[in-house]
Structure formats: structure tokens, C-alpha cells
Design an enzyme around this catalytic site. Structure first.
Site, PDB file in Angstrom:
ATOM      1  N   HIS A 207     -34.070  29.719  44.953  1.00  0.00           N
ATOM      2  CA  HIS A 207     -32.844  29.346  45.659  1.00  0.00           C
ATOM      3  C   HIS A 207     -32.321  27.970  45.265  1.00  0.00           C
ATOM      4  CE1 HIS A 207     -33.860  32.969  47.913  1.00  0.00           C
ATOM      5  NE2 HIS A 207     -32.555  33.093  47.904  1.00  0.00           N
ATOM      6  N   ARG A 350     -23.381  37.278  55.183  1.00  0.00           N
ATOM      7  CA  ARG A 350     -24.704  37.902  55.284  1.00  0.00           C
ATOM      8  C   ARG A 350     -25.450  37.303  56.458  1.00  0.00           C
ATOM      9  NH1 ARG A 350     -29.027  37.268  50.535  1.00  0.00           N
ATOM     10  NH2 ARG A 350     -29.156  35.144  51.315  1.00  0.00           N
ATOM     11  N   GLU A 449     -32.038  45.671  48.188  1.00  0.00           N
ATOM     12  CA  GLU A 449     -32.813  44.717  47.399  1.00  0.00           C
ATOM     13  C   GLU A 449     -34.314  44.978  47.462  1.00  0.00           C
ATOM     14  OE1 GLU A 449     -31.579  40.792  48.590  1.00  0.00           O
ATOM     15  OE2 GLU A 449     -31.610  41.272  50.706  1.00  0.00           O
ATOM     16  N   ASP A 473     -33.785  40.116  44.341  1.00  0.00           N
ATOM     17  CA  ASP A 473     -34.941  40.652  45.060  1.00  0.00           C
ATOM     18  C   ASP A 473     -35.317  42.037  44.565  1.00  0.00           C
ATOM     19  OD1 ASP A 473     -35.907  38.673  46.846  1.00  0.00           O
ATOM     20  OD2 ASP A 473     -33.986  38.800  47.887  1.00  0.00           O
ATOM     21  N   CYS A 520     -24.506  41.714  43.967  1.00  0.00           N
ATOM     22  CA  CYS A 520     -24.346  40.289  44.254  1.00  0.00           C
ATOM     23  C   CYS A 520     -25.538  39.454  43.793  1.00  0.00           C
ATOM     24  CB  CYS A 520     -24.078  40.051  45.746  1.00  0.00           C
ATOM     25  SG  CYS A 520     -25.449  40.530  46.785  1.00  0.00           S
TER      26      CYS A 520
END
Ligand code: PEP
Ligand code: MG
Length: 596
Positions: A207, A350, A449, A473, A520
Site C-alpha cells: 500500500h 469502498r 479479489e 489481492d 481496479c
């Protein structure tokens, strides 16, 4: 105020240039002095002290060593009582190291001669000794290094007072280097002071890397031993496109990079002409290009780069920032602001994806063995219904002001989706009763994911308005490869046939149920992959800002029929290399694949 020594490394000796390699994580070049963020354990003040503080600083150091000695005596007693004399002897070794005269004298000398703060002087001394331990062939001696670090940790603990949000205080433009740059550090930093980011650990889809891309800050991750190789203030080049870190570059290298940075700027400005053109193939097939954002401020650069909406707002960053527990109203305010800025374009919000490398709620003792397989995303939300309800209410409230959509992360089972939809229904009922306006038919999507969700895409598609594939993921869980671990990064590749085939299954499920399917994950931002996804029938692609123009240019340079033929071919191939070859050599020759 944070300072860095103006001489090459604080002691007057110029050092030769050195190039380290890592994983390219956010493209572009930055050049500047280094600021070391010692997140591995302690934050250290690397500035110099004034002459009249030397004595005080030496006393502070002596006091810390004495206190550590006292602590160790107490711990020795406890260990002896519980575990016996043999184990307690380890503490004797620590005691000796803490009070070692050579370590002491070398540290004091660094305080007196170089005017270092005690913690920095001690750290440099310990690292110097640790390097000498490394050179000893005898394994017993080499293993003493861990004792040395244990003692170092104790002394540093006495000397340092860990401050939250340290990067807040960075008040000059610098390249931030850390062992492990935490997401929370990123949230705290003032991005206009951070020229570049380098970390020792992390992969392209960790991240930290994602956030660097969102903020358009050049970043290289997985650069082993970079912290030890640097001194605060070292002039450094971060080449985020090639994954290089050049310490103390020579004049020629510096000039080459300055020129490259200039050319890149001109090139990006040239691409700006694409902003208002549609993302449409030569034969008229359109695909929606959207932006992924972590912080609401990124929306504007998304728009400047032609984003047709926010395809993924990672809301967990609101919970990792300065106000770590935002109320419903605070959240609603943020979501509303974003929705209004993006309107009439869609904003897909989200729900919380806390966990994995983004978990503020665990105490050190509660750390999980496998956080990415643990209490994460929808699992956290469903086990904290009050918090989940609050977030859904906030999103619904914002839906009265723009084209807001809701998306649930990491759905693995139909049951989870049902439960999440129930909480959403509850939130709607409550707001209706309270007469708070919201969009009754707000679109709801599930992220795909986890392989389980991909396999069940037909079932999930019955209950939602869209599916969004999170390839970061999906790759991690399908290939069992930690997305942040550079050791196994070779396995983290969207070109594996298992990934391509799973995506195709999901796209087909969406078509069967008449709902759109978007991607995404970072794969969507790679121009070559984007063409493959387009050929497989994906309706939209959401990516970080720097990729928008590159992907649009690629889409506009192919025909849909060629992309579809490419996808058909690829689905018959059985190895990663064959697929990569076919995709990068095929219809998209000339587009730069950024992944790997
Ligand atoms: C993904 O997993 O691909 C995704 C988009 O979500 P995140 O990167 O936030 O986990
Ligand atoms: Mg994800």
C-alpha cells in the site's frame, strides 16, 4: 526543526557514488537530500547539537546506559526465577555489552567531535561494531550480533521518545528513506515536502507503493540495506521507473537525470492533450477509465489526467490519518465533498479494507501470524456492525449529492455478501425513518479479489449491480504470494494463466447477468495488460493517476477486434512467459509495460 548535516555525511569526508537496486514502485525521477525515517524501531534526530550542549548530551547517554543496566539486573532476577540460571546468563552478556567501555568511548567521541545527538552517535557506533561482527567467521561471534542489537534497542528506548506523525515535521524537501514505510507514516506526511520515497521492504502493490503512485511521488521499494548505506543529507537520485537509488551521484549522472526529469515533464505535458479525448479503440469500442484514490485530494489530479470517475476510493486511509476514528458526520462530509467534486462522474466508495498492512486496532501482542489471511476488510466490518453501519450511513448521506456507489472489499462467500447487504438495508431503513435524503437505488458492487469469489462470481452477480476485480489481492491469494514481499515478487505477476482465466470467468459471469465488470487492481494501469483486459470484455479500468494517459494512449492505438483476438489467443496459453510474450509483442507493440 529537522536539519541534516551539510557536509557529505557529517564528518567531512566525501563518499564515492553508489547505486542500489530495488523494485520500481512509482515512476519518475527525483533528486534531493535524504531524510532517514527510522521506522524499523526508533525515530532519531539526525541534526547536530550546539557546542554548549555536548556535556549535557554525554550525561544523557551515561544516564541511559545506567538505567539499562538497572533494568537488566531486574530482568535477570525474573528470568533466573522463572527459567533458571542458564537462561539468566544471557542477560549477563547483555549487561556487559551495555557497559562496554569501547562502545561507550566511541559514542562519547562522536558526540564530542561530530556533535551528534546521543542516540545517533550510539546508533552509528553500534552499527560500526555490528559490521565488524559480520566479518568474524566464527558463527558464535556472528550470532552475538543479535545480543548487540537487543542492547541497542534498550539503550535507544531510553534515549528516544517516539513521536507520532513525525513526517508532519519534515520542513524541507527531501527524499524519505525508511526500512519499512508504514501506511500511517504516509498519511501523516506532507506530500509537497517528500520528493521521493525509498524503502527496504515492500513490493509493487504494497500500500505504500500504491500511495506513492497516487501522490505521483517517485518511489523504489525492496532496496536492501539502503538505510545503512546512507547518511542524512546525502544527495540522492530516486529513479522510480527503473528501480534505482543512486547515492552521491557524480556530476555526469546528475546532469543525465536532470535532463531526463525535464524530458519526462515535457512528455507528460504532451500527453495532456489526451485529457478530453475518449478512451476509445480505433473501431469505436469505449472503455471507462477511472482513478483509484487513497486521499480525497488526489481526485483533482485524477480529473486533470482525464479520469471519468473514481473507480476506487480506499476509505481506510481516513481511519489511519490524524483523526483516526472519524465520526459518521466527518465521514459523510468527506464523501460528500468528493462526490460533489466528481459529479456527474461516478464515485465508487469502498467500505473499509482495514487489516493486512493497514490495521490500527491491534495492540503489538495481538499481531496476527498471517494478517492478509486474517481479520481484514469485510471481515472487520461485519464483526464491528456499529462501525460498519456508521460508514454505510455516511456513504448513503453523501449519495444525495453526487453519483455515489458502494463497493464491498474482499468478499469470499455469498453469506458475507448477504450480511453486508443486510447492514446496508438497515442503514437505509434508519435514514428513511430519520428523513435523511439519500439515493434509494444507489449502485452496489462486490470486489472480486479472492479466488473463492471469482469461482462464485455467477452467484454474487445475482445480488449486486457491478463487479470490480481487485487483481492485487486476486494474484496474492491465487498464487499464494504475499504482495508486499520482494523475495517472492517474481510470482506476483498478472500474466499467469490462472489469473487471466479467472478474470475471464468473472467477466463472463457479469455478462450473463447483465452487469458491468471493471478492474481496479494495479494490472489495469499497465498499458499492455489494459489491452488484454479490454479484449476480454472488461467495461472499465481504474488505476492510479500516473497511468491514466498511458493507458488511454494504448487503448486509442488498437482496434477492439485485435484486442479480442489477443485475449482469445492468450486464453489458450499455459505459461506466464508465453502470455507475457504474446501480450507485449502482440497488438500493443510500442506501449511500455510498466509491471515487471
Ligand atoms: C486489489 O486488491 O487489487 C485492490 C484494488 O484493492 P487494494 O489494493 O486496496 O487491496
Ligand atoms: Mg484488495
Amino acid at each position: 526543526m529537522a536539519e541534516y548535516p551539510t557536509t557529505a555525511h557529517g564528518n567531512g569526508h566525501a563518499r564515492p557514488s553508489e547505486t542500489l537496486t530495488g523494485t520500481p514502485a512509482s515512476p519518475g525521477v527525483s533528486i534531493g537530500p535524504v531524510f532517514i525515517l527510522d521506522t524499523a524501531d526508533f525515530w532519531i534526530d539526525y541534526g547536530q547539537i550546539s557546542q554548549d550542549r555536548i556535556e549535557e548530551e554525554v550525561e544523557r547517554f551515561d544516564r541511559a546506559v545506567v538505567e539499562v543496566g538497572e533494568d537488566l539486573k531486574v530482568i535477570r532476577g525474573q528470568v533466573e526465577e522463572k527459567l533458571g540460571e542458564e537462561h539468566a546468563r544471557i542477560l549477563d552478556a547483555h549487561q556487559m555489552m551495555a557497559q562496554d567501555q569501547t562502545l561507550h568511548d566511541a559514542t562519547v567521541e562522536r558526540i564530542q567531535v561530530y556533535r551528534y545527538h546521543a542516540e545517533y552517535a550510539y546508533r552509528v557506533t553500534v552499527r560500526d561494531v555490528a559490521r565488524r561482527f559480520d566479518a568474524i567467521q566464527d558463527p558464535y561471534f556472528r550470532s552475538r550480533k543479535s545480543d548487540l542489537h537487543e542492547v541497542e534497542r534498550r539503550v535507544m528506548g531510553k534515549l528516544c521518545h517516539r513521536e507520532e506523525s513525525f513526517l508532519d515535521q519534515l520542513d524541507y524537501k527531501a527524499i524519505v528513506v525508511a526500512h519499512d514505510m508504514q501506511v500511517a507514516d504516509m498519511v501523516h506526511m506532507q506530500s509537497d515536502h517528500v520528493l521521493g520515497i525509498v524503502s527496504e521492504v515492500g513490493g509493487r502493490t504494497s500500500h505504500t507503493a500504491i500511495m506513492a503512485r497516487g501522490l505521483e511521488i517517485p518511489c523504489v521499494v525492496g532496496v536492501r540495506n539502503v538505510v545503512e548505506s546512507l547518511q542524512p543529507g546525502d544527495m540522492t537520485v530516486v529513479d522510480g521507473t527503473r528501480g534505482l537509488v543512486i547515492i552521491n551521484p557524480d556530476a555526469e549522472t546528475l546532469e543525465r537525470y536532470e535532463q531526463e526529469a525535464g524530458e519526462r515533464k515535457v512528455e507528460r505535458e504532451g500527453l495532456a492533450g489526451l485529457r478530453d479525448l475518449p478512451a476509445e479503440t480505433e473501431d469505436g469500442r469505449q472503455v471507462q477509465l477511472m482513478v483509484n484514490i487513497e486521499l480525497p485530494i488526489e481526485a483533482q489530479s485524477g480529473l486533470n489526467n482525464g479520469a471519468e470517475g473514481v473507480g476506487l476510493f480506499r476509505t481506510e486511509y481516513l481511519f489511519l490519518g490524524p483523526s483516526s476514528d472519524p465520526s459518521e458526520s466527518e465521514q459523510a462530509e468527506v464523501y460528500r465533498g468528493l462526490a460533489e467534486r466528481m459529479a456527474p462522474r461516478p464515485t465508487i466508495i469502498r467500505t473499509l479494507d482495514l487489516g493486512g498492512d493497514k490495521m490500527p486496532y491491534l495492540e503489538p501482542g495481538e499481531a496476527e501470524m498471517n494478517p492478509f489471511l486474517g481479520w481484514r476488510a469485510i471481515r472487520v466490518s461485519l464483526s464491528r456492525p456499529d462501525m460498519f453501519l456508521e460508514q454505510l450511513r455516511a456513504i448513503l448521506r453523501a449519495s444525495a449529492f453526487g453519483e455515489v456507489q458502494i463497493m464491498f472489499p474482499m468478499i469470499a462467500t455469498v453469506e458475507e455478501l448477504h450480511q453486508a447487504l443486510e447492514v446496508l438495508a438497515q442503514a437505509k431503513t434508519d435514514l428513511r425513518e430519520e428523513k435523511v435524503p439519500f439515493n434509494e437505488s444507489i449502485p452496489v458492487g462486490a470486489m472480486i479479489e479472492v479466488p473463492s469469489a471469482a469461482i462464485l462470481a455467477d452467484e454474487l452477480a445475482r445480488h449486486v449491480d457491478f463487479l470490480s476485480i481487485g487483481t492485487n489481492d486476486l494474484i496474492q491469494y491465487t498464487l499464494a504470494v504475499d504482495r508486499g514481499n520482494d523475495r517472492v515478487a517474481y510470482l506476483f505477476d498478472p500474466y499467469y494463466p490462472s489469473i487471466v482465466r479467472l478474470i475471464k470467468q468473472v467477466v463472463d459471469s457479469g455478462k450473463r447477468h447483465g452487469i458491468p465488470v471493471t478492474v481496479c487492481g494495479e494490472m489495469a494501469g499497465d498499458p499492455a495488460c489494459a489491452i488484454l483486459l479490454l479484449g476480454m470484455g472488461v467495461d472499465g479500468l481504474s488505476m492510479s493517476t500516473p497511468s491514466l494517459f498511458d493507458v488511454k494512449q494504448a487503448v486509442r492505438s488498437v482496434s477492439f477486434s485485435d484486442a479480442a483476438a489477443l485475449a482469445e489467443d492468450v486464453l489458450t496459453l499455459t505459461t506466464r512467459d508465453e502470455i507475457r510474450d504474446r501480450v507485449t509483442r502482440g497488438t500493443v507493440e510500442g506501449t511500455a509495460a510498466f509491471l515487471n
